[in-house]
Enzyme design. Structure first.
Site, PDB file in Angstrom:
ATOM      1  N   GLN A 299       0.881  -1.169   0.000  1.00  0.00           N
ATOM      2  CA  GLN A 299       0.000   0.000   0.000  1.00  0.00           C
ATOM      3  C   GLN A 299       0.914   1.214   0.000  1.00  0.00           C
ATOM      4  OE1 GLN A 299      -3.667  -0.426   0.128  1.00  0.00           O
ATOM      5  NE2 GLN A 299      -2.904  -2.432  -0.512  1.00  0.00           N
TER       6      GLN A 299
ATOM      7  N   GLY B 139     -11.910   3.699   3.001  1.00  0.00           N
ATOM      8  CA  GLY B 139     -11.018   2.741   2.354  1.00  0.00           C
ATOM      9  C   GLY B 139      -9.927   3.420   1.525  1.00  0.00           C
ATOM     10  N   HIS B 140      -8.978   2.626   1.064  1.00  0.00           N
ATOM     11  CA  HIS B 140      -7.850   3.196   0.320  1.00  0.00           C
ATOM     12  C   HIS B 140      -8.280   3.818  -1.010  1.00  0.00           C
ATOM     13  CE1 HIS B 140      -6.856  -1.186  -1.191  1.00  0.00           C
ATOM     14  NE2 HIS B 140      -8.061  -0.821  -1.521  1.00  0.00           N
ATOM     15  N   ASN B 141      -7.617   4.911  -1.339  1.00  0.00           N
ATOM     16  CA  ASN B 141      -7.815   5.616  -2.614  1.00  0.00           C
ATOM     17  C   ASN B 141      -9.123   6.393  -2.697  1.00  0.00           C
ATOM     18  OD1 ASN B 141      -5.452   4.179  -3.371  1.00  0.00           O
ATOM     19  ND2 ASN B 141      -6.717   2.511  -4.142  1.00  0.00           N
TER      20      ASN B 141
ATOM     21  N   SER C 208     -11.485   3.402  -3.392  1.00  0.00           N
ATOM     22  CA  SER C 208     -11.452   4.055  -4.707  1.00  0.00           C
ATOM     23  C   SER C 208     -12.751   4.742  -5.087  1.00  0.00           C
ATOM     24  CB  SER C 208     -11.069   3.056  -5.811  1.00  0.00           C
ATOM     25  OG  SER C 208      -9.804   2.484  -5.522  1.00  0.00           O
TER      26      SER C 208
END
Lengths: 343, 343, 343
Positions: free
Chosen positions: B210, B251-253, B271
């Site tokens: 990550q 969450g990521h992004n 995302s």
């Protein structure tokens, strides 16, 4: 865009040939000796970086990409123009990940115990472990070799961690036996008292002693601020490789099989058992005392009120077989159409 | 009821005239030189306190109130009896807040570093910052001037905080770049590893590195025990002024625009992008990789499975346009009525 | 399976006669002087352990059990074979819990202040309290006698804890007044700023000063990583004996009556009031400013959008009377059946 060097120190570079080998793939075109220093998404990767493509929706970005090479599956390869350098592998996502990992290895333990850590003299610390500032390790705890215990983590009395565990900042463990390579992200909690009480004739609640443990098998991961309660009489068990995302709640006596995936904010009520490879979408939950079969899939936000069979796919709240839930909502939408409006 | 002085030390008093000015309003009646020392709800405010009314439902309490003055909108003024002292402004809630703030200012930083803090010699601490007990600040971190870092907070290597940030007790930040005036409430987590992994041919999970960051633009607030994962390849970004309530999961992004509001226990999967001014009710969630338009409104407990347009209002799980969801539930209720019972 | 002695040191043994007395029951058969050393589930309890049965579904395990005695209700007793030793009581679960508690008492405070704790000179610590490593106790806080304050807990300025409170690792309290026997599990947060702000004409958010407190009446329990925001102008109040499971969210100005039970991941929006004995299932939530009557029951995952009457049972999102919700879903399922398939 290279990874920010403030956070991701550059590792050693790889040649394209080495990258292809790591990815379990074959290099098509390009200079096998070209040195790559990073990875990046298609639209941002530079000329010394590798990218990947596993969805034809992103083909346009692939065509424009400056990446040194694109990790790609054989069936998509034909879509790339002739001259495009590629690393061809049946598992581009996995292969890309392995290249990224080689360029940015997981930081290894910096052996030593921070002088501020408070460690009970009866605790045992394995060779090569890194114990951060303000860590507390209580009586008779055992930390395996090569573990990283982050700042402020609290390892309760008698807790066992296997080799190579990583415990994030502010995580707390009590009444927990963990295998090798277990990861707790920051603020994760394992082994605290489960939610169990009896009601007295006068209407007061009396806590039922919670006399079980938490067993985290090898390579289990517990997300940030997630909670795993210890068992009441039996143990709470997370099977090998199971991953909990952030803010997940695991009630007492829950057992999961190997390789389950629980996305953020999932909740499992007490004494429910999951088979191997069960997947639960975000914010879904189950009632207590249920049996969920191997490889069952539970959609996001579902509320599971009864047992789920092997490989079943369920959704909705209450959760039904996914096909029924989809049909029910389609029916409802049709029935609710204002009269006189076309379908 | 005055604020409990154990927790809210009395600031300087204000005259009614000063209070009216702060509220951007006009004083109607009363003694402009009267000194007020606090604020309170209509039914509890005393004779030296100011209250407010912005909902006609509470008119009866206003009629009985002992408050020195009531901050009120012009359109409600006529409802008050003749002699009632009022501060008339188009934005009574905002105006009332500004009076309250003047009487109970945000505690400012008490410059200094607690002797128990562990600060890497390469970290930079801005002038006038307050660093609490047991704080850990790792290598190359930069703390802007006038920040307050609460007890036990952990500021990871390379993290940047702009001027005037407030970091609550037990919060942890890693891989994070924060602007000015960013607030993390106790136990908030930013920058930890996102939930991403590939599956090997043997069925094991391998963590995808990550390699992104968390960007918190100016004046972002992150609630207690909320979690913001760092990006996998790109960054996770919260736009200026965005506020997350407690126990929210990002969450990521994920990227949000400016001024988004995410109520407690909301979850955004990886995302997904939010425009400016998006509002999400408590316990709602979105799937990953979605686009949510500016000023969209997502009702509490909704489950958003597809893109949402600019200014659209959606609800339900799965989420539909709110009007359709309301109609669908009304239809369902009608169809489910037992036969023979009147409507 | 006896409790793991690494985590649950054996207390004194009990005779069967003593166990029966503790359980408020009568011993049927067996040797009244037999010494028991532990408790366990039916299928795992050994010959020196006591088990219990309160559900006829588990009769087969009872028949096979090796337990020294089974705590059981009179109406199930006839199902046991003649020779089976039993402790007969109208409340087998409660009685069993009391035996378990006598064998495994709650660890009492080990009086003393860990040398690493940072305690403001104006704070008062009651006699016999145990203050763990790295605890922070701020100015004017008052800790009652016999409290256990776990490692890294932060007790903010002016906070009051009554006699015999237990505060878990990494918990933080500010602006909080707690009665006797209050329990915060690890990572619980009370008294932080509520989620309230006004919008300026320029569209910026301005925090409304949050000038209330959190009142935790006697014997309240707050689960791991749960959050209780302080009031904005009035207080946030949890009534005596109320229990919050892990990851519960309580908004500002919420009030609950006595003995409410909120299962994991429940969320209460601001200013909602619960009567006495309200029960809310996991992941359920309420809108703000609602009145929920005494003994109301709210099913798991429900979304309560309007007031709920005394003893009402509601479910669904939006929540309706449970009977209507069940009928609605049954109707929907029937309507969605594919044509031509039998019911």
């Amino acid at each position: 865009m290279a990874a920010d060097p403030r956070f991701f120190p550059a590792g050693s570079a790889l040649t394209l040939a080495e990258a292809a080998t790591l990815a379990g793939g074959e290099l098509r075109g390009g200079d096998a000796a070209l040195r790559i220093t990073g990875v990046g998404p298609l639209q941002a990767a530079g000329a010394a970086e590798v990218s990947f493509l596993d969805n034809r929706r992103y083909l346009p970005q692939a065509l424009d990409s400056q990446a040194a090479a694109i990790v790609i599956a054989p069936e998509l390869l034909a879509r790339l123009p002739e001259g495009r350098v590629a690393i061809v592998t049946k598992q581009p996502y996995l292969g890309f990940g392995r290249i990224a990992r080689a360029l940015h290895p997981v930081p290894s333990a910096r052996p030593g115990i921070h002088p501020t850590a408070v460690i009970d003299p009866t605790a045992r610390i394995g060779a090569g472990s890194e114990i951060g500032p303000f860590v507390v390790i209580e009586a008779d705890a055992e930390i395996g070799p090569g573990c990283i215990i982050g700042p402020h983590a609290v390892i309760g009395a008698g807790v066992v961690l296997g080799e190579g565990c990583r415990i994030g900042a502010h995580a707390s463990l009590s009444h927990t036996i963990a295998g090798r390579g277990v990861v707790l992200h920051p603020g994760a909690r394992t082994g605290q008292e489960g939610f169990g009480f009896a009601v007295t004739p006068e209407g007061r609640f009396e806590t039922m002693p919670q006399l079980g443990r938490v067993i985290l098998e090898d390579a289990v991961e517990v997300g940030a601020n997630a909670c795993v309660d210890r068992g009441s009489q039996t143990d709470t068990v997370l099977g090998a490789g199971t991953r909990l995302d952030n803010l997940v709640q695991i009630g007492h006596n829950v057992r999961t099989g190997k390789g389950c995936v629980l996305v953020a904010q999932v909740g499992l009520a007490g004494s429910t058992h999951l088979g191997h490879g069960v997947q639960m979408g975000g914010q879904s939950g189950t009632a207590g005392h249920l049996e969920i079969g191997d490889r069952a899939q539970i959609a996001a936000q579902s509320g599971v009120m009864s047992d789920v069979g092997v490989s079943e796919v369920v959704g909705g709240s209450p959760a039904w077989p996914m096909r029924e839930t989809l049909r029910a909502f389609a029916t409802l939408r049709r029935l609710a159409k204002p009269a006189g409006r076309p379908g």
